[in-house]
Design an enzyme around this catalytic site. Structure first.
Site, mmCIF file in Angstrom:
data_model
loop_
_atom_site.group_PDB
_atom_site.id
_atom_site.type_symbol
_atom_site.label_atom_id
_atom_site.label_comp_id
_atom_site.label_asym_id
_atom_site.label_seq_id
_atom_site.Cartn_x
_atom_site.Cartn_y
_atom_site.Cartn_z
ATOM 1 N N ALA A 244 5.607 -23.299 1.382
ATOM 2 C CA ALA A 244 6.492 -22.341 0.715
ATOM 3 C C ALA A 244 7.878 -22.958 0.525
ATOM 4 C CB ALA A 244 6.588 -21.054 1.531
ATOM 5 N N GLY A 245 8.435 -23.532 1.580
ATOM 6 C CA GLY A 245 9.785 -24.075 1.518
ATOM 7 C C GLY A 245 9.897 -25.259 0.569
ATOM 8 N N PHE B 171 -16.034 -19.333 -0.619
ATOM 9 C CA PHE B 171 -15.219 -18.970 0.529
ATOM 10 C C PHE B 171 -15.342 -17.478 0.765
ATOM 11 C CE2 PHE B 171 -11.850 -20.477 3.366
ATOM 12 C CZ PHE B 171 -12.218 -21.805 3.458
ATOM 13 N N GLN C 212 -4.281 -11.114 11.313
ATOM 14 C CA GLN C 212 -5.667 -11.542 11.099
ATOM 15 C C GLN C 212 -6.221 -12.368 12.255
ATOM 16 O OE1 GLN C 212 -6.824 -14.582 7.849
ATOM 17 N NE2 GLN C 212 -7.825 -12.666 7.273
ATOM 18 N N HIS D 260 -9.277 -14.812 13.119
ATOM 19 C CA HIS D 260 -10.257 -15.644 12.416
ATOM 20 C C HIS D 260 -11.491 -15.779 13.308
ATOM 21 C CE1 HIS D 260 -12.097 -19.053 10.432
ATOM 22 N NE2 HIS D 260 -11.170 -19.042 9.496
ATOM 23 N N LEU E 266 -8.866 -24.072 15.043
ATOM 24 C CA LEU E 266 -9.672 -23.466 13.991
ATOM 25 C C LEU E 266 -10.801 -24.365 13.509
ATOM 26 C CD1 LEU E 266 -9.409 -20.782 12.405
ATOM 27 C CD2 LEU E 266 -8.694 -22.200 10.504
ATOM 28 N N GLU F 101 -13.414 -21.731 7.699
ATOM 29 C CA GLU F 101 -14.452 -20.973 7.018
ATOM 30 C C GLU F 101 -15.271 -21.884 6.104
ATOM 31 O OE1 GLU F 101 -13.098 -16.912 6.280
ATOM 32 O OE2 GLU F 101 -13.373 -17.470 4.190
ATOM 33 N N ARG G 35 -12.907 -11.968 6.931
ATOM 34 C CA ARG G 35 -12.690 -12.303 8.345
ATOM 35 C C ARG G 35 -12.596 -11.105 9.263
ATOM 36 N NH1 ARG G 35 -8.325 -17.032 6.945
ATOM 37 N NH2 ARG G 35 -9.921 -18.367 6.038
ATOM 38 N N HIS H 130 -4.751 -15.714 13.964
ATOM 39 C CA HIS H 130 -4.658 -16.722 12.915
ATOM 40 C C HIS H 130 -3.516 -16.530 11.930
ATOM 41 C CE1 HIS H 130 -6.086 -19.803 10.275
ATOM 42 N NE2 HIS H 130 -6.328 -18.973 9.284
ATOM 43 N N GLU I 153 4.133 -17.334 4.860
ATOM 44 C CA GLU I 153 3.577 -16.478 5.907
ATOM 45 C C GLU I 153 4.634 -15.578 6.553
ATOM 46 O OE1 GLU I 153 0.783 -18.354 8.532
ATOM 47 O OE2 GLU I 153 0.702 -16.583 9.822
ATOM 48 N N ARG J 298 -6.225 -10.806 4.793
ATOM 49 C CA ARG J 298 -6.117 -11.883 3.808
ATOM 50 C C ARG J 298 -7.448 -12.593 3.628
ATOM 51 N NH1 ARG J 298 -5.614 -17.456 4.159
ATOM 52 N NH2 ARG J 298 -5.128 -17.527 6.377
HETATM 53 C C1 LIG Z 1 -5.460 -23.897 11.454
HETATM 54 C C2 LIG Z 1 -5.126 -23.180 10.193
HETATM 55 C C3 LIG Z 1 -5.935 -23.320 9.063
HETATM 56 C C4 LIG Z 1 -5.617 -22.659 7.878
HETATM 57 N N1 LIG Z 1 -6.425 -22.842 6.773
HETATM 58 C C5 LIG Z 1 -6.079 -22.230 5.604
HETATM 59 C C6 LIG Z 1 -6.841 -22.444 4.413
HETATM 60 O O1 LIG Z 1 -7.821 -23.182 4.388
HETATM 61 N N2 LIG Z 1 -6.456 -21.820 3.287
HETATM 62 C C7 LIG Z 1 -5.379 -20.997 3.252
HETATM 63 O O2 LIG Z 1 -5.069 -20.461 2.201
HETATM 64 N N3 LIG Z 1 -4.640 -20.797 4.357
HETATM 65 C C8 LIG Z 1 -4.952 -21.385 5.526
HETATM 66 N N4 LIG Z 1 -4.178 -21.167 6.648
HETATM 67 C C9 LIG Z 1 -2.945 -20.381 6.553
HETATM 68 C C10 LIG Z 1 -1.846 -21.199 5.923
HETATM 69 O O3 LIG Z 1 -2.011 -22.542 6.245
HETATM 70 C C11 LIG Z 1 -0.454 -20.791 6.412
HETATM 71 O O4 LIG Z 1 -0.317 -19.428 6.333
HETATM 72 C C12 LIG Z 1 0.588 -21.433 5.512
HETATM 73 O O5 LIG Z 1 0.419 -22.820 5.477
HETATM 74 C C13 LIG Z 1 2.002 -21.095 5.937
HETATM 75 O O6 LIG Z 1 2.914 -21.857 5.149
HETATM 76 P P1 LIG Z 1 4.454 -21.612 5.210
HETATM 77 O O7 LIG Z 1 5.062 -22.529 4.216
HETATM 78 O O8 LIG Z 1 4.711 -20.167 5.094
HETATM 79 O O9 LIG Z 1 4.886 -22.021 6.693
HETATM 80 P P2 LIG Z 1 4.618 -23.313 7.599
HETATM 81 O O10 LIG Z 1 3.841 -24.365 6.925
HETATM 82 O O11 LIG Z 1 4.161 -22.817 8.909
HETATM 83 O O12 LIG Z 1 6.067 -23.898 7.757
HETATM 84 C C14 LIG Z 1 7.076 -23.259 8.479
HETATM 85 C C15 LIG Z 1 8.315 -24.086 8.361
HETATM 86 O O13 LIG Z 1 9.413 -23.364 8.865
HETATM 87 C C16 LIG Z 1 10.165 -24.176 9.711
HETATM 88 N N5 LIG Z 1 10.871 -23.303 10.645
HETATM 89 C C17 LIG Z 1 10.362 -22.291 11.392
HETATM 90 N N6 LIG Z 1 11.334 -21.723 12.117
HETATM 91 C C18 LIG Z 1 12.475 -22.368 11.807
HETATM 92 C C19 LIG Z 1 13.818 -22.245 12.226
HETATM 93 N N7 LIG Z 1 14.192 -21.354 13.143
HETATM 94 N N8 LIG Z 1 14.725 -23.078 11.702
HETATM 95 C C20 LIG Z 1 14.369 -24.028 10.811
HETATM 96 N N9 LIG Z 1 13.119 -24.190 10.392
HETATM 97 C C21 LIG Z 1 12.187 -23.364 10.876
HETATM 98 C C22 LIG Z 1 9.179 -25.135 10.325
HETATM 99 O O14 LIG Z 1 9.817 -26.295 10.741
HETATM 100 C C23 LIG Z 1 8.262 -25.386 9.142
HETATM 101 O O15 LIG Z 1 8.794 -26.420 8.344
HETATM 102 C C24 LIG Z 1 -4.495 -21.833 7.834
HETATM 103 C C25 LIG Z 1 -3.689 -21.684 8.956
HETATM 104 C C26 LIG Z 1 -4.009 -22.327 10.141
HETATM 105 C C27 LIG Z 1 -3.144 -22.093 11.337
#
Ligand SMILES: Cc1cc2nc3c(=O)[nH]c(=O)nc-3n(C[C@H](O)[C@H](O)[C@H](O)COP(=O)(O)OP(=O)(O)OC[C@H]3O[C@@H](n4cnc5c(N)ncnc54)[C@H](O)[C@@H]3O)c2cc1C
Ligand code: SF4
Ligand code: FES
Lengths: 586, 232
Positions: free
Chosen positions: A22-23, A123, A244, A246, A256, A259, A290, A357, A388, A399
């Protein structure tokens, strides 16, 4: 020890917090046209948890068979048990397609079909023709899709010379006198110095908070920092009761097993070898969504059909699959089973149990990632969120697999684009005096205490109790006990004491701050779960087994209450455009 | 089982020189070394400092030397290294505190070799086509989690921190052999430089430590060949 902290000051038009999918996408979009953007992350970008995502990213490319974005939208709405905002789900399903193509153009190494197109697999919960049968919609790169997404976006950011502040931990949001968001305060972990970032727009992509449970697929660092920071500044948390679980976490570890394993033909079995999903979801079987599979597993365990001396796990059977499928399409997860359980998935079934999860709820936003200050009608100018930590809401009560990667990229990108337009027009809000004070005193409070409670005791109690009382199945007595427990842990936390009193790379301090954030997330989750007297998606109440659309076809909003320790719950309607709520059957 | 966790400590706020600390701990043999380090930190000495995130070998945070070899603490089970488990920071990067080294030089080396897709041709409205064979050609390098185990186990890198190191070469390889990429010439020019691939003396340390089983040395050799014979 020197107790006066050093404070540094910076000015960027946009500050992006979080370097996951996302970031990074938001940062790239916000930087278009040469606008100044800083990315702050408490981890090196490539260590964000997006890299752990395995299965794939959903998009109706129709590379294998006919597929349409309308079907993807429908599956998303139905999968979310009709709590999904349908205008948002429409954007998700439509823009998934162009987003996946854009990633491919950035260099993402998707697995390929013989004709050279992006490979797609089935999926959970993804169907053709509004629920008739499974469809190949998940675009994947072996079982490392998230890894490839994260690496690709990081590579593009390197190419564009994005300014990164790595291992900077954000502790507070800065709000100007006219109520706009105008920056953040961060702790530079390496030095212990504070940094004030003055900005026109701030974006949060800080990820989930699964660490509040004991058994979880989440990284140690997924502690809900962004959610708690926003909440402490008055932003309500939306739909927190929807967490959620898983179905296939590695037994006792929670790691994990995607799926994707079931998508390739893996079967869930109980102690007697029975394929129990035949009884619970006759059409989609092991590929039902799930929430349904996790609940079916809970039922199996409860009725004594679990395996092992404690009858507390079930099995994921991959032994009948051709060995090359495991080697080519599921190499990582089969390796996890070998490494951590010493089980050979080609010849033995793998012990699994449901694992915490994914957070469906979080910071409420509109379709451009703009945060709703009051949860539904007033925009918090200059504050954006996606991924997330946010709740737009495209996942509703549950989800679908692959939809999080779509969500983080589609809405991260939209928020980035909106920020680029916003900062071009907005003037600079004045930086309030003493912007860093609150963060500094939070840290000093912890560092100056001479004795008190150990963080590990508070954290482990929280995780164990949440696992026990706020997991796959919930009920009123359990949630009430949990609510009291969280209150007790919060007061213990007010006396928390850490051993490391230094400034330099103080991870004792970092973990302690994270514990505080998790307690906030747990509290809103429990209170929202107690208030929702129905069962829907991931939120299953033993004492209210039915979905109740008359009372609860609504998003919950958890506001910080009058006293510092209370939570106030309110509701807002779900936006329904195309698909009227129906009973959910698979 | 009883184990001794021996950690090389360093904290410039406390002392100028590093020291050793032993923790005598009770551990499940199937626990990860990371779990043991957490046990030491959470229950015995909160000042013990390390990085970690995913805890299952996919993020590359917790690379350290365990009993003399670079490994991920979350990928090593206690029973495989007990009864005395020695943890030290990886070599060749400045130590900040305890097991934490400064990673900035490592990430800068990735940037220096342009490890991203270079192709300025306007893309089609759908995906660029790539056959499964073309995709397979560069698969190994895509597994890299940037853990730095390879680079910081390389004697050439220890002796000369100008050398870009194996990880950067693996990542350059990943794009050089991608059928969609047009940047091979630029990248090979950087790697033909005196800080580039020809510094490698094929000691295979990198290959033996890579937690992702990437044939690192082989990929470096392929890059040498590409430069020498000018073809991909
Ligand atoms: C094991 C696993 C498998 C998955 N498989 C799938 C899949 O196959 N398909 C699917 O769609 N989804 C999947 N998901 C879900 C999905 O991966 C996550 O929901 C998603 O990647 C979250 O992305 P994000 O960019 O929101 O956060 P993240 O990738 O978690 O990044 C969070 C960022 O915030 C930063 N941060 C946090 N707190 C602070 C703070 N206080 N100050 C500064 N920085 C901070 C961290 O350093 C990091 O860079 C899976 C999740 C897991 C755990
Ligand atoms: S090549 Fe292997 S050892 Fe080197 S950084 Fe990548 S994953 Fe780590
Ligand atoms: S903690 Fe992620 S690799 Fe070990």
């Amino acid at each position: 020890m020197d107790t006066t902290p050093t404070v540094h000051r910076h000015k960027f038009e946009t500050v992006v917090v979080g370097a996951g999918g996302a970031g990074l996408y938001a940062a790239m979009a916000a930087a278009e046209g040469g606008r100044s953007v800083a990315v702050l992350s408490k981890l090196y970008p490539t260590r964000s948890h997006t890299g752990a995502a395995q299965g794939g990213i959903g998009a109706a490319l129709a590379n294998v068979e006919e597929d349409r974005w309308e079907w993807h939208m429908f599956d998303t709405v139905k999968g979310g048990d009709y709590l999904v905002d349908q205008d948002s789900a429409e954007i998700l399903a439509r823009e998934a397609v162009e987003t996946v193509y854009e990633l491919e153009h950035f260099g993402l190494p998707f697995s390929r079909l013989p004709d050279g197109k992006i490979a797609q697999r089935k999926f959970g919960g993804h169907t053709y023709n509004f629920g008739e049968g499974p469809v190949h919609r998940s675009c994947y790169a072996a079982d490392r899709t998230g890894h490839m997404i994260l690496q690709t976006l990081f590579q593009q950011c390197m190419k564009r010379q994005v300014t990164f502040f790595n291992e900077f931990k954000v502790l507070d949001l800065i709000v100007s006198h006219d109520g706009r968001c105008t920056g953040v305060v961060a702790l530079e972990i390496a030095s212990g110095d504070f940094h004030v970032f003055h900005a026109k727009a701030v974006f949060f992509g800080t990820g989930g908070f699964g660490k509040m449970f004991r058994i979880t697929s989440n990284a140690h660092t997924l502690t809900g920092d962004g959610n708690a920071v926003a909440y402490r500044r008055g932003v309500p948390m939306q739909d927190m009761e929807f967490y959620q679980f898983h179905p296939t976490g590695i037994y006792t570890l929670g790691i994990l097993l995607s799926e994707g394993a079931r998508a390739e033909g893996g079967i869930l079995r109980n102690e007697s070898g029975e394929r129990f999903m035949e009884r619970y979801a006759p059409t989609l079987l092991d590929l039902a969504p799930r929430d349904i599979v996790s609940r079916s597993m809970f039922q199996e365990l409860k009725e004594g059909r679990g395996c092992g001396p404690k009858r507390d796990y079930l099995l994921l059977d991959l032994t009948h699959l051709p060995p090359e499928v495991l080697d080519e399409r599921l190499p990582d997860i089969t390796d996890f089973a070998r490494t951590y359980l010493r089980v050979e998935p080609k010849s033995e079934p793998v012990p699994i149990q449901p694992t915490a999860h994914y957070a469906m709820g979080g910071i409420p936003t509109d379709n451009d990632g703009r945060v709703w200050k009051d949860g539904h009608s007033v925009i918090f100018d200059g504050f954006y969120a996606a991924g997330e930590c946010a709740c737009v809401s495209v996942h509703g009560a549950n989800r679908l697999g692959t939809n999080s990667l779509v969500d983080i990229l589609v809405f991260g990108r939209r928020a980035g684009k909106h920020m680029a337009r916003y900062v071009a027009e907005a003037d600079w809000p004045e930086l309030p005096r003493g912007a860093e004070d609150q963060a500094v005193s939070l840290v000093d409070g912890i560092l100056s205490r001479q004795s008190g409670e150990r963080p590990v005791d508070i954290r482990e109690t929280l995780q164990d109790e949440m696992n026990d009382k706020c997991f796959v199945v919930r009920n009123e007595p359990g949630l009430k006990e949990m609510d009291a427990k969280v209150a007790q842990l919060r007061s213990a936390f007010a006396n928390v004491f850490i051993q490391d009193r230094g400034r330099l790379f103080n991870t004792d301090l970092v973990e302690c701050l994270e514990l505080g954030f998790m307690l906030d997330c747990a509290q809103t989750t429990v209170v929202a779960a107690l208030a929702r007297q129905e069962s829907r998606g991931g939120h299953y109440r033993e004492d209210f087994k039915e979905r109740d659309d008359t009372r609860f076809l609504a998003h919950s909003l958890a506001f910080p209450g009058e006293s510092s320790d209370s939570v106030r719950i309110d509701y807002k309607p779900v936006r329904i455009t195309r698909f009227a709520p129906k009973e959910r059957k698979y | 089982m009883r184990v001794t966790l021996r950690v090389r400590r360093y904290n410039p706020e406390v002392a100028r020189d590093p020291w050793w600390q032993d923790f005598d701990l009770e551990s499940d043999p199937r626990a990860r070394v990371l779990d043991l380090l957490h046990q030491a930190k959470w229950y015995h000495d909160g000042t013990l400092t390390l990085r970690r995130s995913c805890a299952h070998a996919v993020c590359g945070s917790d690379t350290m030397m365990i009993n003399g070899h670079n490994r991920l603490a979350c990928k090593v089970l206690v029973e495989d290294v007990a009864p005395v488990i020695v943890c030290e920071p990886i070599r060749g990067l400045p130590v900040i505190k305890d097991l934490i080294v400064d990673m900035e030089p490592f990430f800068r080396s990735l940037e220096s070799v342009k490890s991203w897709l270079i192709n300025e041709e306007p893309p089609p409205n759908s995906e660029r086509l790539q056959s499964p064979e073309e995709r397979e050609r560069f698969d190994e390098g895509t597994k890299c989690i940037l853990c730095a185990a390879c680079t910081t186990s390389c004697p050439i890198f220890w002796a000369n921190d100008e050398y870009v190191g194996p990880a950067a070469i693996v990542n350059a390889h990943r794009f050089t052999f991608d059928s969609r990429d047009r940047g091979a010439a630029e990248r090979l020019e950087v790697l033909a430089d005196r800080t580039g691939v020809f510094k490698c003396r094929t000691t295979f340390n990198c290959t033996s430590v890579c937690p992702r089983d990437i044939p690192v040395t082989e990929l470096i050799q392929e890059m040498k060949r590409a430069i020498t014979f000018g073809k991909i």
